[in-house]
Design an enzyme around this catalytic site. Structure first.
Site, PDB file in Angstrom:
ATOM      1  N   HIS A   1      -4.460   6.731  -5.136  1.00 34.69           N
ATOM      2  CA  HIS A   1      -3.611   5.538  -5.094  1.00 34.69           C
ATOM      3  C   HIS A   1      -4.295   4.395  -5.846  1.00 34.69           C
ATOM      4  O   HIS A   1      -5.427   4.017  -5.519  1.00 34.69           O
ATOM      5  CB  HIS A   1      -3.382   5.166  -3.631  1.00 34.69           C
ATOM      6  CG  HIS A   1      -2.373   4.094  -3.402  1.00 34.69           C
ATOM      7  ND1 HIS A   1      -1.022   4.321  -3.427  1.00 34.69           N
ATOM      8  CD2 HIS A   1      -2.532   2.775  -3.124  1.00 34.69           C
ATOM      9  CE1 HIS A   1      -0.376   3.191  -3.163  1.00 34.69           C
ATOM     10  NE2 HIS A   1      -1.267   2.233  -2.983  1.00 34.69           N
TER      11      HIS A   1
ATOM     12  N   ASP B   1      -4.001   0.536  -6.875  1.00 36.97           N
ATOM     13  CA  ASP B   1      -3.337  -0.715  -6.519  1.00 36.97           C
ATOM     14  C   ASP B   1      -3.483  -1.756  -7.622  1.00 36.97           C
ATOM     15  O   ASP B   1      -4.569  -2.295  -7.824  1.00 36.97           O
ATOM     16  CB  ASP B   1      -3.950  -1.276  -5.227  1.00 36.97           C
ATOM     17  CG  ASP B   1      -3.491  -0.508  -4.003  1.00 36.97           C
ATOM     18  OD1 ASP B   1      -2.278  -0.393  -3.801  1.00 36.97           O
ATOM     19  OD2 ASP B   1      -4.370  -0.018  -3.262  1.00 36.97           O
TER      20      ASP B   1
ATOM     21  N   MET C   1       2.020  -3.839  -7.802  1.00 37.97           N
ATOM     22  CA  MET C   1       2.336  -5.080  -7.070  1.00 37.97           C
ATOM     23  C   MET C   1       2.374  -6.194  -8.100  1.00 37.97           C
ATOM     24  O   MET C   1       1.536  -7.101  -8.122  1.00 37.97           O
ATOM     25  CB  MET C   1       1.272  -5.322  -5.985  1.00 37.97           C
ATOM     26  CG  MET C   1       1.422  -4.371  -4.813  1.00 37.97           C
ATOM     27  SD  MET C   1      -0.026  -4.383  -3.737  1.00 37.97           S
ATOM     28  CE  MET C   1      -1.023  -3.172  -4.557  1.00 37.97           C
TER      29      MET C   1
ATOM     30  N   MET D   1       5.527  -0.695   3.375  1.00 34.82           N
ATOM     31  CA  MET D   1       4.227  -1.346   3.571  1.00 34.82           C
ATOM     32  C   MET D   1       3.986  -1.587   5.068  1.00 34.82           C
ATOM     33  O   MET D   1       4.864  -2.075   5.777  1.00 34.82           O
ATOM     34  CB  MET D   1       4.176  -2.701   2.852  1.00 34.82           C
ATOM     35  CG  MET D   1       4.168  -2.638   1.336  1.00 34.82           C
ATOM     36  SD  MET D   1       2.837  -1.667   0.588  1.00 34.82           S
ATOM     37  CE  MET D   1       1.359  -2.424   1.277  1.00 34.82           C
TER      38      MET D   1
ATOM     39  N   ASP E   1       1.486   2.507   3.695  1.00 33.32           N
ATOM     40  CA  ASP E   1       0.298   1.942   3.043  1.00 33.32           C
ATOM     41  C   ASP E   1      -0.125   0.667   3.765  1.00 33.32           C
ATOM     42  O   ASP E   1       0.648  -0.281   3.870  1.00 33.32           O
ATOM     43  CB  ASP E   1       0.681   1.654   1.577  1.00 33.32           C
ATOM     44  CG  ASP E   1      -0.454   1.056   0.757  1.00 33.32           C
ATOM     45  OD1 ASP E   1      -1.588   0.976   1.248  1.00 33.32           O
ATOM     46  OD2 ASP E   1      -0.183   0.690  -0.405  1.00 33.32           O
TER      47      ASP E   1
HETATM   48  C1  DX5 Z   1      -2.568  -3.398  -0.015  1.00 34.95           C
HETATM   49  C2  DX5 Z   1      -2.678  -2.139  -0.847  1.00 34.95           C
HETATM   50  C3  DX5 Z   1      -3.206  -0.988  -0.092  1.00 34.95           C
HETATM   51  C4  DX5 Z   1      -4.616  -1.172   0.409  1.00 34.95           C
HETATM   52  C5  DX5 Z   1      -4.828  -0.275   1.584  1.00 34.95           C
HETATM   53  O1  DX5 Z   1      -1.992  -4.380  -0.768  1.00 34.95           O
HETATM   54  O2  DX5 Z   1      -1.398  -1.768  -1.348  1.00 34.95           O
HETATM   55  O3  DX5 Z   1      -3.090   0.222  -0.839  1.00 34.95           O
HETATM   56  O4  DX5 Z   1      -5.578  -0.921  -0.557  1.00 34.95           O
HETATM   57  O5  DX5 Z   1      -6.097  -0.525   2.089  1.00 34.95           O
HETATM   58  P1  DX5 Z   1      -6.478  -0.171   3.602  1.00 34.95           P
HETATM   59  O6  DX5 Z   1      -6.261   1.293   3.777  1.00 34.95           O
HETATM   60  O7  DX5 Z   1      -7.905  -0.570   3.670  1.00 34.95           O
HETATM   61  O8  DX5 Z   1      -5.579  -0.983   4.477  1.00 34.95           O
HETATM   62 ZN    ZN Z   2      -1.118   0.255  -2.234  1.00 31.05          ZN
END
Ligand code: DX5
Ligand code: ZN
Length: 235
Positions: free
Chosen positions: A43, A45, A78, A147, A185
């Site tokens: 994944h 981000d 994002m 989310m 996520d």
């Molecule tokens: C948040 C991201 C996530 C994040 C998850 O904006 O989209 O993918 O990295 O991290 P954890 O698993 O640490 O909550």
């Molecule tokens: Zn993410």
């Protein structure tokens, strides 16, 4: 495109570790370790400081990692203008692109652009966006991302109050018998994964819980995979 999210199993939990929690000094090692640990995909981000209040990494980092990884690249955009940048992220080596329903580009045109780049398509919804908002697009995409934190940062607490919304999206996917995967996520670890799996999520993103697990990444991924038992057989 080597891997395709559509052909990956939907009757077990697929684990997509978020690189955001990795040691950025040693990205090559981190990506290779997470692959050996049994991750199903990676994944990535991408944040633009506009759709979300943070900036992470972009095209050059993904392109560089592509040389060192055989994993499916699950890129989470994002960003406010996913249509504009889809091709750049596809060319960098992404196999799958998830964009936000809350972004500024036209949804239908963004889906078409991602498809034309040869990637599979996901739509993500932030905590304040209702399940129904994604229903009109379900037959045009391959994955929904619900989310479970406010997007922008890793290491936040899991929002259990998103479970009704998750279950509502699952019910609609099932009612229409669509081949759409359901990803969650944010704040997912070996405990909260049980809740999301029980509510129908078959792809889980975990950053902190995988890259910073005290017993190592393989143990972390195995524990997340164990939640597969909670997915019911009709999923
Ligand atoms: C948040 C991201 C996530 C994040 C998850 O904006 O989209 O993918 O990295 O991290 P954890 O698993 O640490 O909550
Ligand atoms: Zn993410």
């Amino acid at each position: 495109m080597k891997y395709d999210i559509r052909t990956m199993p939907c009757d077990r939990v697929l684990v997509s570790p978020s690189l955001l929690a990795a040691d950025f000094w040693n990205l090559e090692r981190e990506v290779s370790c997470v692959s050996q640990a049994g991750a199903d995909m990676l994944h990535l981000d991408v944040m633009d400081g506009h759709l979300v209040p943070n900036i992470s990494f972009g095209v050059p980092v993904i392109k560089a990692l592509r040389k060192y990884s055989e994993l499916l690249f699950d890129t989470h955009l994002m960003i406010s203008h996913p249509k504009k940048y889809a091709r750049a992220f596809a060319d960098a080596g992404s196999d799958h692109l998830t964009f936000h329903l809350e972004s500024e580009d036209d949804v239908s045109e963004t889906i078409k652009e991602i498809r034309s780049c040869g990637c599979t398509v996901g739509i993500s919804i932030k905590p304040a966006t209702p399940a129904e908002a994604v229903f009109p697009w379900l037959d045009k995409i391959d994955m929904v991302l619900v989310m479970t934190v406010e997007p922008g940062f890793g290491g936040q607490s899991f929002m259990a109050d998103m479970m009704n919304k998750l279950a509502a999206v699952k019910r609609e996917i099932r009612r229409r018998a669509l081949p759409v995967k359901l990803q969650t996520d944010g704040g997912i670890d070996e405990k909260t994964v049980r809740t999301v799996a029980a509510n129908g999520s078959n792809v889980v993103v975990a950053g902190t819980a995988v890259f910073r697990h005290p017993e190592g990444m393989a143990c972390a991924v195995e524990k997340l995979h164990q939640a597969s038992q909670l997915l019911d057989s009709e999923l």
